[in-house]
Design an enzyme around this catalytic site. Structure first.
Site, short mmCIF file in Angstrom:
data_model
loop_
_atom_site.label_atom_id
_atom_site.label_comp_id
_atom_site.label_asym_id
_atom_site.label_seq_id
_atom_site.Cartn_x
_atom_site.Cartn_y
_atom_site.Cartn_z
N GLY A 36 27.53 32.58 44.22
CA GLY A 36 26.48 33.40 43.65
C GLY A 36 26.71 33.76 42.20
O GLY A 36 25.75 33.90 41.43
N LYS A 81 29.29 22.20 46.55
CA LYS A 81 28.60 23.11 45.65
C LYS A 81 28.65 22.63 44.19
O LYS A 81 27.65 22.71 43.47
CB LYS A 81 29.18 24.51 45.76
N CYS A 163 45.41 42.01 32.01
CA CYS A 163 44.86 40.86 32.72
C CYS A 163 44.46 41.28 34.13
O CYS A 163 44.55 42.46 34.50
CB CYS A 163 45.87 39.72 32.75
N CYS A 178 31.71 38.94 51.65
CA CYS A 178 30.29 39.28 51.77
C CYS A 178 29.82 39.24 53.22
O CYS A 178 28.96 40.03 53.62
CB CYS A 178 29.46 38.33 50.92
N CYS A 234 53.66 43.87 34.43
CA CYS A 234 52.80 42.86 35.04
C CYS A 234 53.53 41.54 35.21
O CYS A 234 54.20 41.07 34.29
CB CYS A 234 51.55 42.67 34.20
N CYS A 237 51.30 38.89 32.61
CA CYS A 237 51.14 38.98 31.15
C CYS A 237 52.15 39.87 30.45
O CYS A 237 52.08 40.03 29.23
CB CYS A 237 49.73 39.48 30.82
#
Length: 241
Positions: A36, A81, A163, A178, A234, A237
């Site tokens: 989507g 797709k 990030c 979903c 992190c 990053c």
């Protein structure tokens, strides 16, 4: 430009102009995920005349996709797709070069791209895309939508801000899907349009959107902007590549 009239409505903008249109024509964007988010973002990028789009999605079109992934048609059911999206993009704008790439090869193409759009629907893919972009120092525009909420942001390893791994630790809970939590089609469409806008702003050099997380509530139609600072610990990053 082979036909000025195709892009005349944006070329007339002082912020775009003929030079900006040439920049878009010479740009390459990689889209990871053609659901989507990615499929609709791709339509806007193709319409705007982004010269080359690399498309990656191993999934196939299902009946439940058609409620929000409006680039596809019933005749596309069962089709890959990325392949189906490429056909629609070529029909929209044959001047744009589209290339379908395998899911296990796209990281090797990062040296060829100006920007990556992440429209995937699961944390492993998002983390992998983020890590690869940080390593290659390629800007990444990400978006997500679930229920009545959406979020998006731009990550630029060479500039300020954090990030995706700074936002969500990789040891966190699994992402909602979903089919379980639900989603309204226009919510996805709104975030996809905004993701495409972030991409065009970046390619044209109109703004520095890195370091900000944008969230949207479809119930109230309200946007909020949040700082996305770099996490000194992190895993992706904290240490520049």
């Amino acid at each position: 430009m082979s036909d000025f009239s195709r892009y005349s409505r944006q070329v007339v903008l002082p912020e775009v102009g003929v030079n900006g249109q040439a920049i878009l024509r010479d740009s390459t964007v990689l889209l990871v995920g053609l659901g989507g988010l990615g499929s609709l973002s791709a339509l806007y990028l193709a319409g705007a005349g982004v010269g080359r789009l690399l498309l990656c999605d191993p999934d196939h079109v299902t009946l439940s996709n058609l409620q929000r992934q409006v680039i596809y048609r019933s005749d596309d059911l069962g089709r890959n797709k990325a392949e189906a999206a490429a056909a629609q993009l070529r029909a929209l704008n044959p001047e744009v070069e589209t290339e379908v790439i395998a899911a296990d090869t796209w990281p090797t193409r990062l040296a060829d791209v100006d920007l990556v759009l992440d429209g995937s629907d699961n944390f492993p893919t998002r983390f992998a895309t983020n890590a690869a972009c940080v390593q290659a120092r390629v800007p990444l525009a990400f978006a997500a939508a679930i229920r009545f909420e959406g979020q998006l942001g731009l990550i630029d390893p060479a500039r300020r801000g954090g990030c995706y791994a700074c936002l969500y630790p990789e040891t966190g809970t699994a992402a909602e899907r979903c089919e379980d939590a639900g989603i309204l089609g226009p919510v996805v469409g709104t975030m996809a349009a905004q993701q495409a806008l972030l991409a065009l702003r970046r390619l044209l050099g109109l703004a520095d959107d890195a370091g900000t997380l944008h969230t949207w509530c479809a119930r109230t139609l309200q946007w909020r902007a949040h700082s996305l600072p770099r996490d000194p610990d992190c895993s992706s990053c904290a240490t520049p590549p």
